[in-house]
Write a protein that holds these residues in place. Structure first.
Motif, PDB file in Angstrom:
ATOM      1  N   LYS A   6       0.836  -1.209   0.000  1.00 21.15           N
ATOM      2  CA  LYS A   6       0.000   0.000   0.000  1.00 21.15           C
ATOM      3  C   LYS A   6       0.865   1.251   0.000  1.00 21.15           C
ATOM      4  O   LYS A   6       1.985   1.250   0.486  1.00 21.15           O
ATOM      5  CB  LYS A   6      -0.872  -0.017   1.250  1.00 21.15           C
ATOM      6  CG  LYS A   6      -2.113  -0.865   1.079  1.00 21.15           C
ATOM      7  CD  LYS A   6      -2.811  -1.049   2.404  1.00 21.15           C
ATOM      8  CE  LYS A   6      -3.436   0.251   2.894  1.00 21.15           C
ATOM      9  NZ  LYS A   6      -4.238   0.032   4.111  1.00 21.15           N
ATOM     10  N   ALA A  29      -5.559   4.853  -8.187  1.00 17.47           N
ATOM     11  CA  ALA A  29      -4.556   4.495  -9.198  1.00 17.47           C
ATOM     12  C   ALA A  29      -3.241   5.217  -8.909  1.00 17.47           C
ATOM     13  O   ALA A  29      -2.155   4.655  -9.092  1.00 17.47           O
ATOM     14  CB  ALA A  29      -5.069   4.869 -10.582  1.00 17.47           C
ATOM     15  N   MET A  30      -3.336   6.477  -8.442  1.00  9.51           N
ATOM     16  CA  MET A  30      -2.112   7.214  -8.133  1.00  9.51           C
ATOM     17  C   MET A  30      -1.371   6.556  -6.981  1.00  9.51           C
ATOM     18  O   MET A  30      -0.148   6.445  -6.992  1.00  9.51           O
ATOM     19  CB  MET A  30      -2.451   8.670  -7.778  1.00  9.51           C
ATOM     20  CG  MET A  30      -2.858   9.487  -8.996  1.00  9.51           C
ATOM     21  SD  MET A  30      -3.348  11.161  -8.550  1.00  9.51           S
ATOM     22  CE  MET A  30      -1.767  11.895  -8.215  1.00  9.51           C
ATOM     23  N   GLU A  32      -1.391   3.449  -6.228  1.00  5.33           N
ATOM     24  CA  GLU A  32      -0.768   2.223  -6.723  1.00  5.33           C
ATOM     25  C   GLU A  32       0.507   2.559  -7.491  1.00  5.33           C
ATOM     26  O   GLU A  32       1.561   1.938  -7.310  1.00  5.33           O
ATOM     27  CB  GLU A  32      -1.771   1.489  -7.614  1.00  5.33           C
ATOM     28  CG  GLU A  32      -1.410   0.056  -7.885  1.00  5.33           C
ATOM     29  CD  GLU A  32      -0.450  -0.079  -9.022  1.00  5.33           C
ATOM     30  OE1 GLU A  32       0.323  -1.033  -9.024  1.00  5.33           O
ATOM     31  OE2 GLU A  32      -0.441   0.810  -9.925  1.00  5.33           O
ATOM     32  N   THR A  33       0.423   3.598  -8.344  1.00  7.32           N
ATOM     33  CA  THR A  33       1.596   4.001  -9.122  1.00  7.32           C
ATOM     34  C   THR A  33       2.721   4.442  -8.199  1.00  7.32           C
ATOM     35  O   THR A  33       3.883   4.079  -8.380  1.00  7.32           O
ATOM     36  CB  THR A  33       1.216   5.164 -10.052  1.00  7.32           C
ATOM     37  OG1 THR A  33       0.101   4.742 -10.839  1.00  7.32           O
ATOM     38  CG2 THR A  33       2.364   5.537 -10.962  1.00  7.32           C
ATOM     39  N   PHE A  34       2.331   5.208  -7.158  1.00  5.97           N
ATOM     40  CA  PHE A  34       3.354   5.687  -6.222  1.00  5.97           C
ATOM     41  C   PHE A  34       4.013   4.508  -5.511  1.00  5.97           C
ATOM     42  O   PHE A  34       5.232   4.468  -5.353  1.00  5.97           O
ATOM     43  CB  PHE A  34       2.740   6.643  -5.196  1.00  5.97           C
ATOM     44  CG  PHE A  34       3.734   7.114  -4.187  1.00  5.97           C
ATOM     45  CD1 PHE A  34       4.626   8.127  -4.506  1.00  5.97           C
ATOM     46  CD2 PHE A  34       3.813   6.536  -2.926  1.00  5.97           C
ATOM     47  CE1 PHE A  34       5.571   8.560  -3.582  1.00  5.97           C
ATOM     48  CE2 PHE A  34       4.758   6.961  -2.007  1.00  5.97           C
ATOM     49  CZ  PHE A  34       5.626   7.977  -2.345  1.00  5.97           C
ATOM     50  N   SER A  36       4.478   1.551  -6.558  1.00  6.52           N
ATOM     51  CA  SER A  36       5.433   0.896  -7.458  1.00  6.52           C
ATOM     52  C   SER A  36       6.724   1.703  -7.538  1.00  6.52           C
ATOM     53  O   SER A  36       7.824   1.148  -7.473  1.00  6.52           O
ATOM     54  CB  SER A  36       4.840   0.754  -8.858  1.00  6.52           C
ATOM     55  OG  SER A  36       3.649   0.008  -8.817  1.00  6.52           O
TER      56      SER A  36
END
Lengths: 872, 114
Positions: A6, A29-30, A32-34, A36
């Motif tokens: 998370k 979505a942001m 999740e991108t962060f 990663s």
């Protein structure tokens, strides 16, 4: 499931800055991108994660602003007035405030830059310095149980620490209630051949218990067996992970292969894990682990305290056990004491300096904000009059501060990072510990909170006051008076800054004078007149002493024939790296000493004193045959001669040491034998005829030449005798100068801090005086109209500022006198250096202050009475 | 012929990246870094995606192999394709004008590779 995980709370909080609709649509979505991106950065290290956070914070903040600016260009007008009646979500209102803050800050770019820089320097310098302190002094060694690891020393009467002897090691081992585990080790260097060029590798010899003490398990192969540790120790070796990867390609079938250590085949039995450190936490690499046989001597002793046992209790207990040994006692010190290497005091001094700097930075920021708020007073009042609520006005002031604080924080991180990189690059060679400083996150957060706190306090206070003020009164007076109460506070702050800067300046000047005086000290010999060659023979070809002596004598003879060479000597050491010998001295015709004497000096030949230029005071130096036969003669230094034989002539007298009788044949001048930094030159010196020639010796060459050709010829001369010889050539003065490197480094850092402090005070002074001139325009105009000339107006303004600077100087002088008294009692070489230093510091501060005050004063002198009085 | 609004470099990079098929945010971030040498922050990236979606240049789509429910995939729409094409034409135009003014001496090699 192996997902990036998370997104952290920090990032989710950050997302609150985005408009609600946008957040609902893209937030998940942001995140999740962060997550990663963060996982990727985490693999690159802590700095990469810090950078990612900084970048993302700025990016999300700017995006939030852009989205809002784009969506409601029309609403902005209402925002500016702060009088909009529409209810908005708190997040949206905050961003409106930030938009407004950015607009107002962009109109005051200089103010903004000064404030952000100030905060950045304060936070950055403090963080970098504390990180260094923590890394070098506070962090326990990085192995299991390292926080309870202690080192046990045998301490001589004079405070000299040496490894304990075999009996003492047994004493410590028997104390099972004090110590959970005990381990012995020794470190050294060996020459390894057969892997290309001969290389010198760092080895650690350890007993069986060292591996379990440090929790080390080989990644390939096995540890030593009991049989391998018996007697002299078997010829088996463990490779370091790095060496294994570099020289053996990381092959797992490496065990059983031979390794040529000092010319003999040893068997590789395993590979150490990659993160291995030395048991004493010294930041030096280990290439090989060899067994420390039971019969081997001179080992360092580490122990792990049992739970509930303090280091003091262990120390007291061991002191009471000193046993047979009357010359020394056992001392228990933290494991990191070697790593500190005398850094604890300098780092503390620098920490104090940097804390002062942070304080100055906070004061300065507060000052700038007070200035800003005073200038904005009228603006606030207009908004309040137009119906903006008080909370709205306070929030607006806060938003602007927050924006500034964020930029200041970003600067702080940048400065801290640059600071650690710069410190690592500039560190003197003997401060290897500074190599691996990581920015400490805890202290970064702490510094940021302190500066944020100061910021909020001083930006909120005037906002509250401004919101409360009566609109009509403020409109009529704000432009002219410049709020008397606030001006007094600001003058106090400037005075405070001047005082702190003065303290830092005096501190820096004191260190600089100390370093300069140390460098100029009479060393007692002529370091500039010789070069020292450190020569290591391949020990496996020179097994017995006679061979080694013959080889070195051959080398000395060859070098002596070189053109440009005046004299050549062979010695076991060279100042400031001489050997030591200790024991109870029993002078002829007197009772033996009570305490052991530690002599500096060691084995020399007949040419040594001439070569380094150490003058004889009485008697003679050794004769060639005395050196060859190892005669029982000695040359003493002045201090030693005086101590044992009173004021009379020591030459011809005898004394016994460790059961041997020695006859004094000469007395030499004392020299700065341990270098320049410590400031002592009265240590007892004793030279003996070179008793034994080891594989590593110093060949000292008295010569006028220092050029590269000469050095290269010297080196190749030695190499032609044997290609496996290791040789380094260093000028005598360079060896000596290196002992001051640490003091120079500290002085340079302190000077940098003082310079920053001076700059910050100047900014503060300039800011306040500028505002005073602005607010008194009307009054000054009146004075000019009434006949005051330009010069008197100028001195009126300069006087106002000068009084504050003077008060600050006096307060600073008091502060620094008290401070230096405390510091000079510590071992760090700070002494009170008299009033010259104070004068220099006061001059620097005075000139800087005058420069800072000059422009506002000139502006005041140029005020046109007609325009000044007709305005408003 | 250029009847669409010019695209920002970031929008263009996103559209180009989506030509190879649907992508999620993080993959786009990496692809854009490869294309332009600079990695956009999450805020900048999603603001651009939001705008492109509003302009009907890209659309969200379901991807069966998605391993994380929060992962949202985007694909390029016919409108986006047209916009990318128009932008490329505009860039070529610019290059033509640059050549006419001899900005590059080695322009012909650039032209061949484009």
């Amino acid at each position: 499931m192996n997902r990036p995980g998370k997104a952290p709370v920090t990032y989710r909080v950050l997302l609150r800055l985005l408009p609600r609709l946008f957040r609902e649509r893209h937030g998940a979505a942001m995140e999740e991108t962060f997550a990663s991106a963060r996982a990727e950065a985490a693999r690159a290290g802590r700095m990469a994660v810090t950078r990612l956070y900084a970048r993302e914070a700025a990016d999300v903040l700017l995006t939030g602003i852009r989205l809002r600016v784009r969506s409601s260009a029309r609403a902005r007008h209402a925002v500016v007035l702060g009088a909009t009646g529409r209810r908005r979500s708190p997040g949206a209102a905050l961003l409106d405030d930030i938009v407004l803050g950015m607009r107002s800050l962009s109109r005051n770019a200089a103010f903004f830059a000064f404030a952000a820089l100030t905060l950045g320097f304060g936070v950055g310098a403090t963080t970098a310095m504390y990180s260094a302190l923590k890394e070098v002094v506070l962090e326990p060694p990085a192995y299991a149980g390292g926080e309870r690891a202690v080192r046990v020393w045998r301490t001589m009467g004079s405070g000299l620490r040496v490894p304990p002897n075999a009996d003492q090691i047994e004493l410590v081992r028997a104390e099972t209630t004090l110590f959970e585990a005990v381990a012995t080790y020794s470190s050294g260097k060996v020459t390894v051949t057969g892997l290309g060029e001969p290389v010198q590798l760092a080895v650690q010899r350890g007993t069986a218990d060292l591996a379990s003490f440090m929790g080390v398990r080989p990644v390939v192969g096995r540890m030593f067996t009991d049989e391998e540790l018996a007697g002299e120790g078997a010829h088996v070796v463990l490779l370091s992970h790095a060496l294994w990867r570099a020289r053996f390609g990381g092959r797992t079938d490496v065990t059983g292969e031979p390794l040529h250590v000092n010319g003999e085949p040893w068997t590789i039995i395993g590979v150490l894990p990659p993160d291995i450190v030395r048991p004493d936490a010294l930041p030096e690499p280990i290439d090989l682990w060899l067994p420390l046989g039971e019969a081997q001597q001179g080992s360092s002793l580490m122990a792990r305290l049992a739970p509930e046992v303090t280091i003091e209790q262990a120390g007291d207990r061991l002191t009471s056990l000193r046993g047979e040994d009357a010359e020394s006692e056992l001392e228990v010190v933290p494991a990191t004491s070697m790593r500190e290497g005398g850094l604890r005091e300098p780092l503390r001094v620098l920490m104090i300096a940097v804390a002062l700097l942070l304080l100055i930075a906070c004061v300065n920021v507060a000052n700038l904000l007070l200035h800003r708020n005073a200038a904005r007073g009228r603006d606030t009042v207009v908004r309040a009059a137009l119906g903006a609520t008080r909370s709205r006005l306070v929030r607006q002031a806060l938003a602007e501060s927050l924006l500034l604080a964020l930029c200041g924080c970003a600067m702080g991180v940048a400065v801290a990072w640059a600071g650690t990189v710069a410190a690592a690059a500039l560190r003197p060679a003997d401060l290897a510990a500074i190599q691996a400083i990581d920015i400490d996150r805890g202290v970064l957060v702490f510094s940021l909170l302190i500066s944020l706190g100061a910021w909020l306090l001083f930006s909120l206070m005037p906002a509250l006051r401004g919101a409360r003020r009566n609109a009509a009164e403020a409109l009529s007076s704000a432009a002219r008076t410049g709020a008397g109460g606030s001006a007094r506070l600001r003058w106090t702050l400037v005075g405070f800054e001047v005082a702190l800067s003065f303290a830092l300046l005096v501190g820096a000047a004191t260190l600089i004078v100390n370093v300069r005086d140390s460098a100029r000290r009479d060393t007692g010999y002529q370091p500039a007149s010789f070069v020292a060659m450190d020569v290591t023979l391949p020990v496996w070809r020179y097994q017995n002493e006679a061979d080694r002596r013959a080889a070195f004598e051959r080398l000395v003879t060859t070098v002596r024939r070189m053109p440009g060479v005046d004299d050549v000597a062979l010695a076991a050491g060279v100042p400031p790296h001489m050997g030591i010998a200790f024991g109870i001295v029993h002078p002829e015709g007197r009772a033996p000493d009570e305490e052991a004497t530690v002599f500096h000096g060691g084995g020399i030949d007949d040419a040594y004193l001439r070569t380094i230029g150490q003058p004889l005071i009485a008697g003679r130096t050794f004769l060639p045959h005395e050196v060859r036969d190892g005669a029982d003669v000695v040359v003493l230094g002045e201090t030693a001669a005086r101590r044992f034989f009173g004021g009379g002539d020591a030459v011809g007298r005898r004394f016994s040491l460790m059961g041997d009788q020695f006859t004094v044949v000469g007395v030499v001048r004392d020299i700065a034998i341990v270098g320049l930094a410590n400031g002592e030159s009265d240590r007892p010196i004793a030279y003996w005829p070179l008793p034994e020639v080891w594989e590593e010796m110093q060949i000292l060459v008295r010569t006028e030449r220092r050029d590269a050709d000469f050095i290269a010829t010297l080196t190749s001369l030695v190499r032609t005798m044997d290609t496996d010889v290791l040789v380094t050539v260093t000028a005598g003065s360079k060896l000596l100068g290196a002992t001051l490197a640490r003091a120079r480094f500290t002085a340079a850092l302190l000077t940098a801090f003082a310079a920053i402090a001076l700059l910050l005070s100047a900014i503060g002074l300039y800011g306040v005086l500028s505002q005073i001139v602005t607010s008194r325009t009307h009054e000054i105009g009146l004075r000019v109209a009434l006949g005051a000339d330009r010069a008197s107006i100028r001195s009126l303004i300069l006087n106002t500022g000068g009084r504050v600077v003077l008060a600050g100087l006096l307060a600073g002088a008091l502060l620094v006198t008290g401070g230096l008294r405390v510091l000079s009692s510590s071992i760090f070489g700070i002494e009170h250096r008299g009033f010259g230093v104070y004068g220099a510091a006061a001059l620097a501060l005075g000139v800087t202050s005058l420069l800072a005050m000059w422009r506002p004063a000139m502006r005041a002198a140029r005020i046109d009475p007609v325009r000044a009085m007709s305005a408003d | 012929m250029h009847n669409t609004e010019p695209l920002t470099p970031l929008s263009m990079a996103i559209l180009l990246a989506l030509m190879d098929g649907p992508q999620h945010g993080y993959a786009l971030m990496q692809e854009i870094e490869t294309q332009t040498g600079r990695r956009p922050g999450t805020g900048t990236l999603y603001a651009a995606l939001d705008r492109l979606e509003a302009e009907d240049h890209i659309a969200e789509c379901a991807v069966e192999s998605a391993e994380d429910a929060r992962r949202r995939y985007f694909r390029i729409t016919p409108g986006g394709l047209a916009a990318a094409r128009a932008e490329s034409a505009r860039m070529l135009d610019v290059l033509d004008r640059a050549r006419a003014r001899s900005v590059f001496t080695s322009f012909s090699t650039l032209r061949e590779s484009s």
